[in-house]
Design an enzyme around this catalytic site. Structure first.
Site, PDB file in Angstrom:
ATOM      1  N   LEU A  29       0.672  -1.150   0.487  1.00  0.00           N
ATOM      2  CA  LEU A  29      -0.130   0.065  -0.539  1.00  0.00           C
ATOM      3  C   LEU A  29       1.051   0.993  -0.144  1.00  0.00           C
ATOM      4  CD1 LEU A  29      -2.983  -0.161   2.534  1.00  0.00           C
ATOM      5  CD2 LEU A  29      -3.219  -0.807   0.488  1.00  0.00           C
TER       6      LEU A  29
ATOM      7  N   ASP B 142      13.678   3.250  10.349  1.00  0.00           N
ATOM      8  CA  ASP B 142      13.162   1.797  11.464  1.00  0.00           C
ATOM      9  C   ASP B 142      12.125   2.723  12.394  1.00  0.00           C
ATOM     10  OD1 ASP B 142      12.374  -0.196  12.877  1.00  0.00           O
ATOM     11  OD2 ASP B 142      14.101  -0.434  13.475  1.00  0.00           O
TER      12      ASP B 142
ATOM     13  N   ASN C  82       1.704   4.395   7.125  1.00  0.00           N
ATOM     14  CA  ASN C  82       1.998   2.877   6.906  1.00  0.00           C
ATOM     15  C   ASN C  82       2.973   1.921   7.080  1.00  0.00           C
ATOM     16  OD1 ASN C  82       0.666   1.236   4.247  1.00  0.00           O
ATOM     17  ND2 ASN C  82       2.582   1.512   3.805  1.00  0.00           N
TER      18      ASN C  82
ATOM     19  N   SER D 260      -4.580   1.889   9.141  1.00  0.00           N
ATOM     20  CA  SER D 260      -4.973   0.398  10.469  1.00  0.00           C
ATOM     21  C   SER D 260      -5.817  -0.478   9.501  1.00  0.00           C
ATOM     22  CB  SER D 260      -6.360   0.999  10.814  1.00  0.00           C
ATOM     23  OG  SER D 260      -6.732   0.256  11.885  1.00  0.00           O
TER      24      SER D 260
ATOM     25  N   TYR E 250      -1.861  -8.581  16.361  1.00  0.00           N
ATOM     26  CA  TYR E 250      -2.355  -7.706  15.318  1.00  0.00           C
ATOM     27  C   TYR E 250      -3.448  -6.741  15.510  1.00  0.00           C
ATOM     28  CZ  TYR E 250      -2.612  -6.271  10.162  1.00  0.00           C
ATOM     29  OH  TYR E 250      -2.474  -4.607   9.168  1.00  0.00           O
TER      30      TYR E 250
ATOM     31  N   LYS F 213      -3.486  -2.782  16.380  1.00  0.00           N
ATOM     32  CA  LYS F 213      -4.098  -1.783  15.549  1.00  0.00           C
ATOM     33  C   LYS F 213      -5.226  -0.891  16.628  1.00  0.00           C
ATOM     34  CE  LYS F 213      -1.792  -2.020  11.649  1.00  0.00           C
ATOM     35  NZ  LYS F 213      -2.016  -1.023  10.992  1.00  0.00           N
TER      36      LYS F 213
ATOM     37  N   THR G 227      -0.721  -7.622  -1.286  1.00  0.00           N
ATOM     38  CA  THR G 227       0.679  -6.704  -0.527  1.00  0.00           C
ATOM     39  C   THR G 227       1.425  -7.657   0.446  1.00  0.00           C
ATOM     40  OG1 THR G 227       0.013  -5.716   1.728  1.00  0.00           O
ATOM     41  CG2 THR G 227      -1.270  -4.529  -0.299  1.00  0.00           C
TER      42      THR G 227
END
Length: 286
Positions: free
Chosen positions: A19, A61, A88, A139, A153, A157, A188
């Site tokens: 993305l 980083d 992102n 997100s 994960y 988020k 992706t």
């Protein structure tokens, strides 16, 4: 204040692939300038050469707070300002919660939450000073709810979105806008180079098999360029939303989850309301 297309400066993390690369390409095609940041900037070399003077690629980083602040300072020095900031950069660590090591759990939060926090902190003084700007927090569908094997994960988020809602209210007084972008599935490198997994426990094998069956039957993944097109519409708006869903699947799921939550709250309304009754502060004289 809205900066016209072709005269905007973008700051995009995780810009070398997926993305992030799609956002970078869309911004360049619009005539804008881009600061593209990634751990490895080699995949951006061709774009730098093709868009001489309009694309600055910097290694970064995002988990290194000092490096983030230095990169933002370098970007502002190079292009003079920032208009659109896209958080992102992210990683996906799959596994049942019981399986996570401390290092794995912390790594998930360091990139997806703390990385975005450091960038947000670093850019705000510059955006405040100009009285404008738009921060996009990328997100995920994973922030709509917790799902088996995606727990950490989703946690990262959820944390990102809670922070971003507060940031949006804090930044509004200075003319700075914040939008939480919630994409569904896109093809992706998150599923390859950005994906790691826990050491599986045998007890979860049946659940894993069921999840793999569901994913095989119901996976919906799209071209990242479609997400980039939506983002270009978003940043062109004079009144962008706090949240933007990307994709029909995530749109429908968001409404389904919200309805189910409201139904549960309504079913337990009596218990909820009974748990509150104002009393004087302990120790106050009667």
């Amino acid at each position: 204040m809205t900066t016209a297309s072709g005269n905007r400066v973008w700051f995009i993390t995780g810009a070398s692939k997926g993305l992030g690369r799609a956002f970078t390409l869309a911004a360049l095609e619009a005539g804008d300038r881009v600061v593209a940041l990634a751990r490895d900037t080699a995949p951006l070399d061709e774009l730098v050469a093709a868009h001489e003077g309009r694309l600055l690629a910097l290694p970064l980083d995002v988990t290194d707070r000092d490096a983030v602040f230095a990169a933002v300072a370098r970007a502002v020095e190079h292009f003079g300002r920032l208009d659109i900031v896209v958080n992102n950069a992210g990683i996906l660590h799959l596994g049942m919660l019981e399986e996570f090591t401390e290092a794995q759990a912390r790594a998930q939060m360091e990139t997806n939450f703390f990385g975005a926090l450091w960038v947000s902190q670093a850019v705000m003084p510059h955006l405040r000073a100009r009285g404008s700007g738009h921060i996009l927090q990328i997100s995920s569908i994973g922030a709509l709810g917790g799902f088996p094997s995606n727990g950490m994960y989703s946690a990262s988020k959820f944390a990102l979105e809670g922070m971003s809602e507060a940031l949006a209210m804090e930044a509004a007084a200075f003319g700075v806008k914040v939008t939480i972008v919630q994409p569904g599935g896109y093809w992706t490198d998150l599923y390859t180079t950005g994906l790691t997994a826990t050491e599986p426990l045998e007890a979860y094998d049946p659940l894993r098999a069921e999840l793999q069956k569901q994913w095989a039957e119901g996976s919906v993944d799209s071209d990242p360029r479609l997400a980039a097109e939506a983002v270009m519409h978003l940043v062109a708006s004079d009144d962008p939303p706090l949240r933007l869903l990307l994709g029909s699947m995530v749109y429908d799921l968001a409404f389904d989850i919200s309805r189910r939550r409201m139904d549960t709250w309504a079913a337990w309304e009596e218990v909820s309301r009974a748990a509150e009754h104002a009393i004087p502060a302990p120790g106050d004289p009667a």
